[in-house]
Enzyme design. Sequence first.
Site, mmCIF file in Angstrom:
data_model
loop_
_atom_site.group_PDB
_atom_site.id
_atom_site.type_symbol
_atom_site.label_atom_id
_atom_site.label_comp_id
_atom_site.label_asym_id
_atom_site.label_seq_id
_atom_site.Cartn_x
_atom_site.Cartn_y
_atom_site.Cartn_z
ATOM 1 N N HIS A 1 0.835 -1.213 0.000
ATOM 2 C CA HIS A 1 0.000 0.000 0.000
ATOM 3 C C HIS A 1 0.866 1.257 0.000
ATOM 4 C CE1 HIS A 1 -3.647 2.381 0.765
ATOM 5 N NE2 HIS A 1 -2.803 3.180 1.402
ATOM 6 N N THR B 1 -9.573 9.180 -6.760
ATOM 7 C CA THR B 1 -10.699 8.738 -5.929
ATOM 8 C C THR B 1 -10.339 7.551 -5.046
ATOM 9 O OG1 THR B 1 -11.530 7.317 -7.711
ATOM 10 C CG2 THR B 1 -12.434 9.560 -7.572
ATOM 11 N N HIS C 1 -2.131 3.846 -8.143
ATOM 12 C CA HIS C 1 -2.490 3.015 -9.294
ATOM 13 C C HIS C 1 -2.183 3.762 -10.575
ATOM 14 C CE1 HIS C 1 -6.017 5.324 -8.012
ATOM 15 N NE2 HIS C 1 -6.360 5.400 -9.295
HETATM 16 P P1 5GP Z 1 -8.720 7.411 -9.831
HETATM 17 O O1 5GP Z 1 -9.956 8.252 -10.084
HETATM 18 O O2 5GP Z 1 -8.421 7.314 -8.344
HETATM 19 O O3 5GP Z 1 -7.539 7.818 -10.641
HETATM 20 O O4 5GP Z 1 -9.083 5.969 -10.359
HETATM 21 C C1 5GP Z 1 -9.751 5.022 -9.595
HETATM 22 C C2 5GP Z 1 -10.288 3.999 -10.561
HETATM 23 O O5 5GP Z 1 -10.650 2.852 -9.832
HETATM 24 C C3 5GP Z 1 -11.544 4.464 -11.322
HETATM 25 O O6 5GP Z 1 -11.280 4.420 -12.712
HETATM 26 C C4 5GP Z 1 -12.610 3.459 -10.898
HETATM 27 O O7 5GP Z 1 -13.483 3.109 -11.941
HETATM 28 C C5 5GP Z 1 -11.791 2.278 -10.407
HETATM 29 N N1 5GP Z 1 -12.426 1.494 -9.360
HETATM 30 C C6 5GP Z 1 -12.982 1.963 -8.220
HETATM 31 N N2 5GP Z 1 -13.459 0.954 -7.479
HETATM 32 C C7 5GP Z 1 -13.206 -0.189 -8.171
HETATM 33 C C8 5GP Z 1 -13.461 -1.569 -7.908
HETATM 34 O O8 5GP Z 1 -14.038 -1.972 -6.898
HETATM 35 N N3 5GP Z 1 -13.052 -2.461 -8.857
HETATM 36 C C9 5GP Z 1 -12.420 -2.059 -10.004
HETATM 37 N N4 5GP Z 1 -12.063 -3.016 -10.863
HETATM 38 N N5 5GP Z 1 -12.155 -0.773 -10.272
HETATM 39 C C10 5GP Z 1 -12.531 0.166 -9.367
HETATM 40 ZN ZN ZN Z 2 -4.274 -0.185 -0.302
#
Ligand code: 5GP
Ligand code: ZN
Length: 113
Positions: free
Chosen positions: A45, A94, A99
């Site tokens: 993490h 989010t 990632h």
């Molecule tokens: P961020 O907005 O933080 O850059 O990207 C987070 C990503 O995680 C988003 O594209 C969202 O669709 C994805 N995401 C959030 N929760 C889950 C989940 O439970 N499973 C999967 N496979 N993707 C997730």
């Molecule tokens: Zn984590």
Amino acid sequence: MDCIFCSIIKGSIPSQKVYEDEAVYAFKDINPMAPVHVLIVPKKHIASINEVNADNSGVIAHIYEVAAKLAAELGVAESGYRVVSNCGADAGQTVFHLHFHLLGGKALRTEMC
Ligand code: 5GP
Ligand code: ZN
């Protein structure tokens, strides 16, 4: 700690895995923004790029190696793709487990901001 990506890595939340090794886990984004939309995450993490330092930065280079391998396997290495990591509120982060989005399979928008 309550982290959705740690739970995905552990397997307590299901995911569509596309790759795994000792340091990295990659899976399909649940809300794909492109025909290819994979998330590549370190198993350890790390909340965001803000927490990358000399002790943990080795995994970042490894993630880019994995991105290149997956881009080839998923058929976008030649057509083109984007690897992006959002950091903090203004970037729209989010999930606070570092990632890298691997996006491709269509002509992506070129706006940087
Ligand atoms: P961020 O907005 O933080 O850059 O990207 C987070 C990503 O995680 C988003 O594209 C969202 O669709 C994805 N995401 C959030 N929760 C889950 C989940 O439970 N499973 C999967 N496979 N993707 C997730
Ligand atoms: Zn984590």
